[in-house]
Design a protein around this motif. Sequence first.
Motif, mmCIF file in Angstrom:
data_model
loop_
_atom_site.group_PDB
_atom_site.id
_atom_site.type_symbol
_atom_site.label_atom_id
_atom_site.label_comp_id
_atom_site.label_asym_id
_atom_site.label_seq_id
_atom_site.Cartn_x
_atom_site.Cartn_y
_atom_site.Cartn_z
ATOM 1 N N UNK A 33 -16.766 -6.539 3.969
ATOM 2 C CA UNK A 33 -15.811 -7.562 3.657
ATOM 3 C C UNK A 33 -14.520 -6.871 3.373
ATOM 4 N N UNK A 34 -14.493 -5.883 2.474
ATOM 5 C CA UNK A 34 -13.471 -5.168 1.958
ATOM 6 C C UNK A 34 -12.515 -4.416 2.644
ATOM 7 N N UNK A 35 -13.338 -3.534 3.709
ATOM 8 C CA UNK A 35 -12.732 -2.869 4.888
ATOM 9 C C UNK A 35 -12.247 -3.809 5.903
ATOM 10 N N UNK A 36 -12.952 -5.188 6.265
ATOM 11 C CA UNK A 36 -12.189 -5.968 7.265
ATOM 12 C C UNK A 36 -10.977 -6.576 6.716
ATOM 13 N N UNK A 37 -11.206 -6.971 5.246
ATOM 14 C CA UNK A 37 -9.780 -7.428 4.772
ATOM 15 C C UNK A 37 -8.686 -6.579 4.781
ATOM 16 N N UNK A 38 -9.012 -5.331 4.463
ATOM 17 C CA UNK A 38 -7.710 -4.132 4.534
ATOM 18 C C UNK A 38 -7.337 -4.041 5.682
ATOM 19 N N UNK A 39 -8.327 -4.125 6.731
ATOM 20 C CA UNK A 39 -7.743 -3.696 7.940
ATOM 21 C C UNK A 39 -6.642 -4.796 8.432
ATOM 22 N N UNK A 40 -7.134 -6.155 8.109
ATOM 23 C CA UNK A 40 -6.537 -7.651 8.474
ATOM 24 C C UNK A 40 -5.114 -7.645 7.576
ATOM 25 N N UNK B 176 -9.896 -8.528 -3.389
ATOM 26 C CA UNK B 176 -9.948 -7.880 -4.900
ATOM 27 C C UNK B 176 -9.209 -6.429 -4.734
ATOM 28 N N UNK B 177 -8.296 -6.477 -3.937
ATOM 29 C CA UNK B 177 -7.450 -5.101 -3.917
ATOM 30 C C UNK B 177 -6.339 -5.419 -5.191
ATOM 31 N N UNK B 178 -5.999 -4.386 -5.833
ATOM 32 C CA UNK B 178 -5.353 -4.327 -7.129
ATOM 33 C C UNK B 178 -3.920 -4.553 -6.676
ATOM 34 N N UNK C 171 -0.676 1.874 -1.594
ATOM 35 C CA UNK C 171 -0.175 3.057 -0.498
ATOM 36 C C UNK C 171 -1.188 2.807 0.779
ATOM 37 N N UNK C 172 -1.546 1.455 0.804
ATOM 38 C CA UNK C 172 -2.354 1.040 1.955
ATOM 39 C C UNK C 172 -1.930 0.837 3.436
ATOM 40 N N UNK D 61 -12.174 4.840 2.818
ATOM 41 C CA UNK D 61 -12.278 5.429 1.421
ATOM 42 C C UNK D 61 -11.633 4.371 0.367
ATOM 43 N N UNK D 62 -10.588 3.567 0.445
ATOM 44 C CA UNK D 62 -10.280 2.843 -0.162
ATOM 45 C C UNK D 62 -11.078 1.506 -0.492
ATOM 46 N N UNK D 63 -11.687 1.117 0.731
ATOM 47 C CA UNK D 63 -12.544 0.012 0.607
ATOM 48 C C UNK D 63 -13.804 0.225 0.015
ATOM 49 N N UNK D 64 -14.247 1.373 0.127
ATOM 50 C CA UNK D 64 -15.562 2.022 -0.534
ATOM 51 C C UNK D 64 -15.132 1.922 -2.184
ATOM 52 N N UNK D 65 -13.825 2.422 -2.543
ATOM 53 C CA UNK D 65 -13.523 2.275 -3.997
ATOM 54 C C UNK D 65 -13.671 0.858 -4.351
#
Length: 411
Positions: A49-56, A106-108, A300-301, A247-251
């Motif tokens: 979910x984190x990776x998908x959200x970041x990609x979107x 949840x990204x800061x 920086x994403x 990597x960022x989504x894993x964090x």
Amino acid sequence: MPALVLGLLTGLVSVGFQLALAYGEAIRNQAIGLAHHYPDIGSWAVMVAALASLALSAGLVFRFAPEAAGSGVPHVKMVMQGHRTFRWLRVLTIKFASTLIGASAGFMVGRGGPSVHIGAALGQGVSDLWPDATVKNQAVLVAATFNAPLAGLAFAFEDLGLRGIPSGLFAAAIACFSADMVCRWGLGQEPGFHITLSQAPPLNALAAFVPVGVVAGLLGGLFNKALLAGQTLVKLPAGLRWLWWWVLAMLVAAVAWWLPELLGGGQNFIDSLLTGRALAFNTLALFFVVRFVVTVGSSCSGAAAGIFMPSLVLGALVGVAVGGIVQLLVPGLGVVPAAFAAAGMAAFFTGAIKVPLTAMVLVMEMTGSYTLVLPLFVACFAAYSVADMLGIEPIYGALMQRALRQETPKQ
């Protein structure tokens, strides 16, 4: 009249923005709680979910409005200085959506910078659509940030360069205060933070805020440098960019699984520190490192990401930690931890962003505690002096100059 209309529009959008972010946070908390009921697949589901959200979130920016990346304040500065044009409707839409998706996942990221960018987009829209031709290109490009109209005005004066434009500053004041009235109508009259502080710290304890300012200035300067260095990650080729996003989504997924209270902008976390929550020094240090790393990564994403609120979280942690050490070394100071937390917020903001007036006014408005003016002044003066000695540049000006040096096409 255009400034009043701009303020009302910005206030309405700001109310919707904040309500949407709050709703997204509530859904995130429920989803994490549900994932913990199924630990075998829940942790993987959180990561996906984190990776998908970041990609979107970042993908929308890359595809439709690259100028909406990050906080957006450097883009506003470039528009005001004539270096860029403003695709206001596209920026407004993508900024809103990208910030909402990233923060909900949840990204800061904070809402402060994006709110300035959204207000600027609305300002450009009012300028373009206003029937009176004399208004064209004269609308104020900033109206509201975080229910803190004086801080918004101070930021326009201190960072956006309205100090030499009296008519622009007056229009900004009208826009800021009318936007704030709408926000108070829609969100209530309470300040952004609640602070447990019965009286001002005694005058003989003001020196205790100097070390808070010094440490916050050092770490705020480091945050500034890390944000600038991390901009290279935004320009990675597609393959390496996906690796960086993973990597960022894993964090973020790891934080969501073990320390979910640290996710998002951090307003509720700051509230807990200002209302007396006690944390051990090693816990404060751990929380600071986690928030520092993931905040820089989120910024920086390539997605929309404000740093106002995240920098306040880092400052509050510094203030409580350094204040606790000062209290141990000099017992009986009569200063509550909340005062050190507030001073740390303003000082870190000063060290990172180099806008001391905005930092002081912002913290006083958001806490509703104007008795903190002297401690904030001492801490911010110390932080600014340290940042100056280290050669720290104002972050938004540095980001703007970096973008101009890269000679990207006008947006």
